[in-house]
Design an enzyme around this catalytic site. Structure first.
Site, mmCIF file in Angstrom:
data_model
loop_
_atom_site.group_PDB
_atom_site.id
_atom_site.type_symbol
_atom_site.label_atom_id
_atom_site.label_comp_id
_atom_site.label_asym_id
_atom_site.label_seq_id
_atom_site.Cartn_x
_atom_site.Cartn_y
_atom_site.Cartn_z
ATOM 1 N N HIS A 1 50.892 -23.366 8.114
ATOM 2 C CA HIS A 1 52.060 -23.940 8.941
ATOM 3 C C HIS A 1 51.601 -24.914 9.971
ATOM 4 C CE1 HIS A 1 52.455 -21.412 12.354
ATOM 5 N NE2 HIS A 1 52.368 -20.266 11.592
ATOM 6 N N ASP B 1 46.699 -20.344 15.279
ATOM 7 C CA ASP B 1 48.102 -19.832 14.674
ATOM 8 C C ASP B 1 49.061 -21.367 14.775
ATOM 9 O OD1 ASP B 1 50.644 -19.057 13.731
ATOM 10 O OD2 ASP B 1 51.183 -17.948 15.435
ATOM 11 N N GLU C 1 57.229 -22.645 10.617
ATOM 12 C CA GLU C 1 57.329 -21.151 10.248
ATOM 13 C C GLU C 1 57.628 -20.550 11.426
ATOM 14 O OE1 GLU C 1 55.319 -17.220 10.162
ATOM 15 O OE2 GLU C 1 55.015 -18.775 11.618
ATOM 16 N N GLU C 2 57.464 -20.991 12.628
ATOM 17 C CA GLU C 2 57.581 -20.142 13.859
ATOM 18 C C GLU C 2 58.960 -19.737 14.096
ATOM 19 O OE1 GLU C 2 55.392 -18.629 15.052
ATOM 20 O OE2 GLU C 2 53.410 -19.480 14.941
ATOM 21 N N ASP D 1 47.289 -17.765 7.335
ATOM 22 C CA ASP D 1 48.135 -17.533 8.839
ATOM 23 C C ASP D 1 47.945 -16.412 9.654
ATOM 24 O OD1 ASP D 1 50.048 -18.301 10.797
ATOM 25 O OD2 ASP D 1 51.831 -17.573 9.520
ATOM 26 N N HIS E 1 50.379 -16.850 20.068
ATOM 27 C CA HIS E 1 51.645 -17.691 20.724
ATOM 28 C C HIS E 1 51.439 -17.560 22.267
ATOM 29 C CE1 HIS E 1 54.489 -15.849 17.407
ATOM 30 N NE2 HIS E 1 53.527 -16.442 16.927
#
Lengths: 458, 458
Positions: free
Chosen positions: A279, A291, A325-326, A353, A423
């Protein structure tokens, strides 16, 4: 005699095929490690663009950049697939402190969770009630929660070897904590960062209010593991402390964005599709290097490796860089929707991912026949120390492509360091090792090559 | 009927044993990951002590510290084993530059190789001849080499999956480069740093002059990979450039040092010994966190985990922290010599000296029967993603303990990042991930537990 010749011929054919597969795979690894492009792409995505939250300017820059780079590869087709995405913005830097019963303050590191509302202008200051589960929350009830900030402090379980399992055991406090706490009259929610490390980085991530009306929603933030421990210790000494936080994030209207897609058309079965993807969006705090910058560049590299090593696929191979995606999965949903509309048969879809770490293998969502097919290829991966072939989940973005007869897979890199960066502001290019990233790309390319060569057994 | 009962009993016994082994191992992993001490020890060794070159004050501090820490564990015996070690000192920081044909200079990053002599006072400035092998050196001969600096610039082979193989393919230029180049009248040697990364860190390591008389010895230094590329590019453009370097290192007289040893006495076979170890000395540029602080603290942790989880070994288990692996192997030689003198039977010796990265398995130096014995335990390691069980080398320090009937092994962590740090200034605590280190310790403890429980099959 005829049978013997037949047998020998069959043996030779099988043997030649096996040889060739091993050689092709060796060449894929060699090319990725000595003449790869994934690391340079990731450098640009991380350091020239940075965090790519859906709907942001950076996300659009990433769409443009990856489209341009795919166009340089001489694929048969590169295009953008429009999709409307949510746009949440963080606003001004968050600010938080613990105030002791005597008025002394200790600043702590927090960040708004993705999708959270802002605090009222001037912030919130309230007493804190610490819980480690939804059951505890329920047991405390409205009388103990109303008017307070609920502090979800369940740590990730360190003795689980696969860190994604430990994540799975805690992520509900981040995702649903605010929604649940609001039902008991909490005024805000703090969530221990989902990391296995003790440090000062708050880790964001998506959260939901479910069906809560706007008026019932409460702001929700993550607090670093170090600060979570500090807060917990202070609460243990004296329940009368208060917590202050302010954040100015908000949800804006949806905006136009895109999935980025590149395709090599299959020479024999052009209507059978294989997808490899990651993503393109990321959270905003770091540069989304692991990520999922890693998954993006590894997926692009799969098609580049095919071109570079002269593999002409029988089936149509697509790289799909999914948007959002997130915090929405809109790109994945859109891609699957369009594929269905067009009646495209997706036989195999692979997502990366889980970070750009040393690849260990894959997790497969498929039937037993196809899983056995994969196990038959395991020896081909042994020279590359790829050993993990298990049934399990694949990836959020390829999930919507599942049918009864196809195969989905997720690359499974070593997971020990993943949640150190996940994140958070330290998910940056320097946290990615070039060789580990390149090994992942080669491992993905090898599996795509095998599915392309043999298709799916029935 | 009797046979059936016998069979059932046997089945139950075997089944109970297998259960128990799995439980013991699970507990070892859990304890290491949730209540381990390896990371704190490594913090102290790296950040409070630092680089621990044999004969240095830091090496002696490390001896004292680890002895004190082992004494806290309640082992049956902790002692120091005296050994004389070489003492080489780096002296003032090295200094080097490339001088273009027009006199412009470019500073570059070098470090003296361990064991090298100094340059003459004021340094050396000479033309440079680049080679990629000893064969090339020989082919060039005295007429092309005399009076020049030889620049060994063979890079590590990036497409070898196991980086130690790539190291093995290049290390002779570092170890023997000066000795060989001196034979053709070279005045100095520069060696491309043995790293797979492009960066500015020079990587030291041991080198030899063999039987060269003192008067024939020439100074030898490592140059960072970035600077090696710069130098090579400049040479390709103009052979007339010169290289300057100065270093003030020297070899002093041997000094007294120690192996640090701790022992839990075996309850059933106290005269059968199992050794687990790493080397306490390190190079001086960084803090020796991966090489081999990790191996030291993991080995200490094996005995601590035995105590903590209540394992009372049948055989005598020793942790040995070997002194002087890097430039002499004196500690290992001494330990084996004393063991032989005392007639101690060492059935199994395990070394961790490949960095504190995620463990993948072990390499075994043993006969087929014992290798098959180990393969029988492979399933017990599967939950921990330990999959690599191969015949091969063990570790330099346990090597001298080899007999026809015993087993040596080396822990095999993921090797992708090892040479990013090896023997360089960036081999520091922050490069070690806590979980990866702890998983290694638990993996070692599990194998030691199995060898202790079952001994060696004949």
């Amino acid at each position: 005699m005829r049978y013997i010749i037949l047998f020998l011929s069959l043996f030779l054919v099988l043997n030649t095929t096996a040889q060739t597969d091993a050689e092709v795979i060796k060449n894929l690894y060699k090319t990725s490690l000595t003449n790869g492009n994934s690391y340079q792409w990731l450098d640009h995505l991380s350091n020239q663009i940075g965090g790519r939250l859906s709907g942001s300017l950076n996300a659009e820059k990433a769409v443009e950049y990856t489209k341009e780079e795919l166009e340089k590869l001489g694929l048969d087709k590169v295009w953008l697939q429009p999709v409307m995405v949510p746009k949440w913005v963080r606003g001004a830097p968050e600010f938080a402190f613990i105030e002791s019963a005597f008025g002394a303050t200790t600043n702590v590191n927090i960040c708004a969770l993705g999708g959270s509302i802002a605090t009222p202008f001037g912030g919130i200051k309230a007493h804190v009630v610490e819980v480690k589960s939804m059951d505890e929350l329920e047991a405390l009830g409205k009388e103990n929660i109303e008017g307070k900030i609920v502090f979800f402090n369940k740590p990730m379980q360190a003795d689980l070897i696969q860190t994604f399992e430990a994540y799975g055991g805690c992520v509900n406090q981040r995702y649903s904590g605010a929604m649940e706490a609001a039902k008991y009259g909490a005024v805000g929610v703090l969530v221990r960062s989902l990391s296995l490390r003790q440090d000062n980085f708050p880790h964001t991530g998506s959260m939901t209010y479910g069906n809560l009306p706007l008026s019932k929603r409460i702001p929700s933030a993550a607090i670093s593991t170090n600060d979570a421990n500090t807060l917990s210790s202070m609460l243990a000494l004296n329940k009368d402390i208060k917590f202050y936080f302010s954040q100015t994030c908000k949800q804006l209207n949806d905006v136009q964005s895109y999935n980025v897609i590149g395709e090599i058309k299959g020479s024999q079965f052009p209507n059978e599709y294989i997808v490899v993807g990651g993503h393109l969006d990321s959270w905003d705090l770091g540069d989304g290097a692991h990520d999922d910058g890693a998954g993006v560049v590894q997926s692009m590299e799969v098609l580049r490796l095919f071109k570079e090593t002269g593999i002409k696929p029988k089936r149509s191979i697509r790289v799909v860089l999914f948007m959002n995606e997130e915090n929405g999965l809109r790109g994945a949903t859109k891609y699957a929707e369009v594929a269905k509309q067009k009646g495209e048969t997706h036989i195999f879809s692979l997502e990366s991912d889980a970070g750009g770490f040393t690849p260990r293998g894959f997790s497969f969502d498929c039937n037993d026949a196809n899983f056995n097919q994969v196990l038959g290829w395991k020896e081909l991966f042994k020279p590359y120390l790829i050993h993990y072939f298990e049934k399990g989940g694949s990836g959020a973005d390829v999930g919507p492509l599942k049918t009864d007869t196809n195969v989905l897979a997720g690359l499974r890199p070593d997971s020990q360091r993943y949640f150190d960066y996940h994140h958070a502001a330290n998910d940056t290019f320097d946290a990615v090792n070039k060789r580990e990233l390149e090994l992942g790309a080669a491992t993905m390319a090898s599996l795509v090559y095998l599915f392309d060569t043999y298709g799916l057994v029935k």
